[in-house]
Design an enzyme around this catalytic site. Structure first.
Site, PDB file in Angstrom:
ATOM      1  N   PRO A 318       0.828  -1.217   0.000  1.00  0.00           N
ATOM      2  CA  PRO A 318       0.000   0.000   0.000  1.00  0.00           C
ATOM      3  C   PRO A 318       0.863   1.267   0.000  1.00  0.00           C
ATOM      4  O   PRO A 318       2.017   1.255   0.415  1.00  0.00           O
ATOM      5  CB  PRO A 318      -0.799  -0.131   1.300  1.00  0.00           C
ATOM      6  CG  PRO A 318      -0.906  -1.603   1.502  1.00  0.00           C
ATOM      7  CD  PRO A 318       0.400  -2.167   1.026  1.00  0.00           C
ATOM      8  N   ARG A 319       0.249   2.354  -0.448  1.00  0.00           N
ATOM      9  CA  ARG A 319       1.008   3.579  -0.726  1.00  0.00           C
ATOM     10  C   ARG A 319       1.715   4.158   0.487  1.00  0.00           C
ATOM     11  O   ARG A 319       2.814   4.696   0.369  1.00  0.00           O
ATOM     12  CB  ARG A 319       0.060   4.635  -1.308  1.00  0.00           C
ATOM     13  CG  ARG A 319      -0.340   4.308  -2.721  1.00  0.00           C
ATOM     14  CD  ARG A 319      -1.358   5.289  -3.269  1.00  0.00           C
ATOM     15  NE  ARG A 319      -1.591   5.005  -4.678  1.00  0.00           N
ATOM     16  CZ  ARG A 319      -2.546   5.591  -5.390  1.00  0.00           C
ATOM     17  NH1 ARG A 319      -3.346   6.478  -4.824  1.00  0.00           N
ATOM     18  NH2 ARG A 319      -2.700   5.291  -6.666  1.00  0.00           N
ATOM     19  N   ASP A 320       1.078   4.072   1.667  1.00  0.00           N
ATOM     20  CA  ASP A 320       1.711   4.665   2.848  1.00  0.00           C
ATOM     21  C   ASP A 320       3.057   3.997   3.132  1.00  0.00           C
ATOM     22  O   ASP A 320       4.033   4.644   3.480  1.00  0.00           O
ATOM     23  CB  ASP A 320       0.769   4.590   4.056  1.00  0.00           C
ATOM     24  CG  ASP A 320       0.246   3.185   4.327  1.00  0.00           C
ATOM     25  OD1 ASP A 320       0.112   2.411   3.364  1.00  0.00           O
ATOM     26  OD2 ASP A 320      -0.029   2.852   5.490  1.00  0.00           O
TER      27      ASP A 320
END
Lengths: 630, 250
Positions: A318-320
């Site tokens: 995921p992007r985080d």
């Protein structure tokens, strides 16, 4: 003063706004679409990767339950689970509907809509058109509005009888009678003349808040208008501390710093390397995702051809996670010459394949940075991209706590929890845009009487809007804006700590005073300096909401990373931070609320071992009981 | 790195205006739109310009730079000499609202005159089956970002206001071509293209293709094939005979 009467006023003409307006009109309501830019220019056009929908066209194992689980995991279980459920269930129908309105997605070999891999999605799930999916979506919805207008012209002799676009028009205040929405007040950018919409239902679809940060993928429109309008009308915001920094923005040249580099580059095989040439993402796989991601380059590379037998490459976390990893590499001195890291697709795919799958990335780098991505790596770094927080709404109808007020898309909160998965935004717009349009229509059907804006409100709104033009020798709004952007970027950015957030709040207080004293030279006709002075109120309110919520949440989760509280806490997972306006409208308050427990049939979709990483003992006991019962 | 550039920008509203000279700082890697923004922030806060994405994707910042239609966000300052005066003016084909902002409502009017996508009544959402090769032809035209520079540069309307009512322009010819080539569109697109949208006015000078920032081959892939098909239809003796016979039944 110009005055119009409508059933529904939709503010914003991106994906959510247009889908809401189409729904309201299809349900027979007279609908106005009010937007700051020209029709068809909204921020949705910049979405590149695709719309996530579990159609199962590429991998038949995909279904809504897998999509639901991925979404909850991506949001670190803070999501409004009912929204995540509706989203996963309805996204395929919303995508297919676009096709019936003329959208032309890329195809699979058997002629269905093709689906691509993306971070956090277990199966290839994103319906796409090369890397310009957002453009396809906005154009399709725009053309659907035109189709409805053509229908109305045949039926009523007036194409704008039931749906009309008010382009380059900015709403600055919502109008109410008592507690209920009665309309909206705004100005025409073109002339500076004021306009009032009398309407019992308003749908906010104004997008995000990125213009409060210097490095952002967002356009000038993203000034948090809907967030601020909602608070000013008495509604609540939630999850404002969660801001997504997209891991891959351009870092050079300086003038394009922050412009988005689509996640599809990684979905289609691109890898991240540091200055030592190492694929560093293998060093950053967090415990909660350990079993799902490859630990060697060989396994990661095999996954592109055999997804059943291998785990996913960690570039697709995921992007985080990816944004934090890039940030750490640069801080450790292993960054690229221009202060990012390397994103390379040139050694991974043949040149012709790159230009076919990623045409606009190829074009963007060639034109803006003089880099040929088929021959050399790109340099990328995190950029403020999306706000997970927004107006607290009822999942099924998009209704805010203020009667007659609805919100959909980025301006609403809850759906994505603490971090949004790539591809879930375009599907969110469609699913909840439609629901908000339907919610507004149903609300009107239940009204005994249309509220009328209380006397004096319009005059107050007019005076507020005109103030910057009437002052002379005041602050330059561009300077106030720039200082706010620097402050938020440096002090409430990707990595946060208590002292810095406190410092930011002090600066915001000073900027609020300065913003009250801005002066805009020139006439009312298309005057960007004046428009910015008006927008500052919204940006400052929203920035304060972000900073205050960020200060309160003493843990790290998704798009909120606290250097002084690096761990994720199950106790904090149960808490939502709700932001409201202070009674004198001078600032915001934040309070803790309890996150409702997940419905038992939904929580039973997860393994206990996974939930143990997120839930409190008390919640786990509820889970055991639910599983036992079923 | 930085230098002072000479800019000459058209400024005005309400039908009046003039070119104004500015000296403004330019830094490495900047584009014309960056310089316009610096003018706003430091010298002329009310200078009007449209822009959104700043990445060549939304088509808002169309302007004429040294007389050529360009996107401000995609025109790098490094393409000019440092001592060159750069002249920035609004799109010429459309009425000026203020400074670099023009009234492009003509285009939205024309968009509404093209009948929408018309699928067969019996195909339900989710049932569409199309091959990649068949959608790619229309996809090329759907890359259009509606910057309206093709409309602006087209000589049929650029210097001939009187043609505007009868001529939709290149942007809408590719829209018609896109629908005509859509595997599921069943409406007749050819005759209206000629009769209602003014395809015949185009004499294939390819100005539109040259300015397209998306490199859509407007003339070769949309206009010429449509002209050929219109001709095929109009002058094909069998089609002519058929149309005579079936006309009465319609």
């Amino acid at each position: 003063m110009e005055r119009h009467e409508y059933d529904v006023v939709v503010i914003g003409a991106g994906g959510a706004g247009l889908r809401a307006a189409i729904e309201a009109r299809q349900q027979g309501k007279r609908t106005a679409i009010v937007c700051k830019s020209l029709f068809g220019k909204a921020h949705t056009v910049m979405a590149e990767g695709g719309a996530a929908a579990a159609m199962g066209n590429v991998n038949p194992n995909d279904n809504w339950m897998v999509h639901f689980r991925d979404t909850m995991r991506g949001g670190k279980f803070l999501n409004n689970w009912r929204m995540a459920e509706l989203h996963a269930k309805e996204a395929p129908d919303r995508v297919w509907e676009l096709e019936a309105w003329g959208a032309l997605f890329d195809r699979t070999k058997d002629g269905k809509i093709s689906q691509r891999n993306f971070g956090g999605h277990e199966y290839p799930r994103l319906a796409h058109v090369g890397d310009r999916t957002g453009l396809e979506m906005i154009r399709t919805l725009q053309q659907r509005v035109v189709a409805l207008q053509q229908e109305d012209e045949k039926l009523h002799g007036d194409p704008e009888a039931y749906i009309k676009v008010f382009a380059e028009c900015t709403i600055t205040r919502l109008l109410k009678e008592g507690d209920a929405i009665a309309g909206a007040f705004g100005y025409w950018r073109e002339t500076g003349d004021f306009v009032v919409f009398d309407a019992p239902a308003v749908v906010l679809a104004t997008g995000g808040i990125g213009k409060s940060f210097v490095v952002t993928s967002n356009s000038w429109e993203y000034t948090g208008d809907g967030h601020a309008l909602a608070m000013l009308a008495g509604a609540n915001l939630i999850n404002m501390e969660f801001i997504q920094f997209h891991p891959t923005g351009m870092v050079w040249p300086p003038s394009v710093r922050g412009i988005l580099v689509t996640e599809s580059v990684r979905g289609d095989g691109g890898v991240l390397r540091n200055s030592e040439g190492r694929r560093f993402m293998f060093d950053y796989i967090p415990d909660v995702f350990k079993d799902k991601y490859a630990t060697t380059e060989e396994e990661a590379d095999r996954w592109y051809d055999d997804q059943a037998g291998n785990r996913r490459p960690p570039e697709l976390l995921p992007r985080d996670e990816v944004a934090r990893a890039i940030n750490s590499e640069v801080k450790a001195g292993r960054g690229s010459p221009q202060g990012g890291v390397f994103l390379d697709v040139s050694t991974r795919l043949p040149a012709a394949e790159i230009t076919r799958r990623l045409p606009s990335m190829h074009h963007q780098f060639k034109e803006l940075a003089d880099v040929d991505i088929t021959k050399e790596p790109m340099q990328v770094g995190p950029t403020c991209h999306y706000v997970m927080g927004g107006v607290e709404v009822d999942a099924d109808t998009g209704a805010a706590s203020v009667p007659g007020l609805f919100a959909a898309g980025e301006v609403s909160g809850g759906m994505h929890g603490s971090n949004r998965l790539g591809g879930n935004s375009l599907s969110d717009l469609l699913v909840f845009g439609r629901r908000a349009g339907a919610g507004a229509a149903a609300y009107i059907d239940g009204l005994a009487r249309r509220p009328a804006a209380a006397a004096g409100l319009v005059e107050e709104a007019r005076a507020e809007a005109l103030a910057p033009l009437e002052r002379t020798g005041g602050e330059n709004p561009y300077e106030v804006h720039h200082e706010l952007q620097r402050t938020m970027n440096d002090l409430v950015g990707i990595i946060r700590k208590s002292e810095e957030i406190g410092e930011a709040l002090q600066v915001i207080e000073k900027l609020k005073e300065r913003a009250k004293n801005t002066a805009s030279a020139g006439s009312r006709i298309y005057n960007p300096g004046w428009h910015l002075a008006i927008d500052l109120r919204n940006m400052l309110l929203v920035s304060e909401a972000v900073a205050k919520a960020a200060l309160l949440r003493e843990e790290s989760r998704g798009g909120h990373t606290r250097d002084d509280y690096p761990g994720m806490s199950p106790e904090w997972r149960r808490k939502l931070l709700r932001v409201t306006l202070t009674p004198d409208e001078s600032g915001v308050n934040v309070e803790e609320r309890v996150q409702p427990s997940m419905r038992s049939d939904l929580i039973s979709l997860f393994e206990r071992g996974e939930l143990e990483k997120y839930l409190t003992e008390e919640e786990l006991a509820e889970y055991d009981a639910a599983v036992k019962e079923s | 790195m930085g230098y002072k550039a000479k800019f000459r920008v058209w400024r005005g509203e309400g039908g009046e205006g003039r070119l104004e000279d500015f000296t403004v700082e330019v830094n490495e890697g900047e584009v014309v739109l960056d310089v316009i923004h610096r003018l706003q922030a430091t010298q002329t806060p009310d200078l009007a310009v449209r822009w959104n994405c700043k990445a060549g994707k939304c088509g808002s910042c169309s302007m004429e730079i040294n007389g050529k239609p360009r996107l401000g966000c995609m025109t790098r300052m490094s393409t000019f000499e440092e001592d060159e005066t750069i002249t920035v003016t609004p799109l010429r084909t459309f009425p000026v609202i203020k400074d670099l902002v023009t009234d492009v409502s003509f285009n939205y009017q024309k968009a509404r005159e093209v009948p929408s996508f018309t699928p067969p009544a019996d195909v339900k959402p989710g049932e569409y089956r199309m091959q990649q090769i068949d959608v790619e032809r229309s996809q090329e035209f759907r890359k259009c970002i509606e910057c309206f520079m093709c409309q602006n540069v087209c000589h049929v309307i650029r210097d001939h206001e009187e043609n505007k009512p009868n001529f939709s322009g290149p942007r809408y010819f590719i829209r018609i071509a896109e629908l005509d080539m859509h595997p599921y569109d069943v409406a007749d697109r050819k005759e209206p293209a000629q009769d209602e949208h003014g395809l015949g006015y185009c004499n294939i000078t390819k100005c539109c293709t040259e300015v397209c920032p998306e490199h859509i081959k407007i003339t070769d892939n949309a206009i010429i094939p449509m002209k050929e098909r219109v001709v095929d239809r109009k002058y094909d003796p069998l089609v002519w005979l058929g149309s005579k016979i079936f006309k009465r039944q319609r």
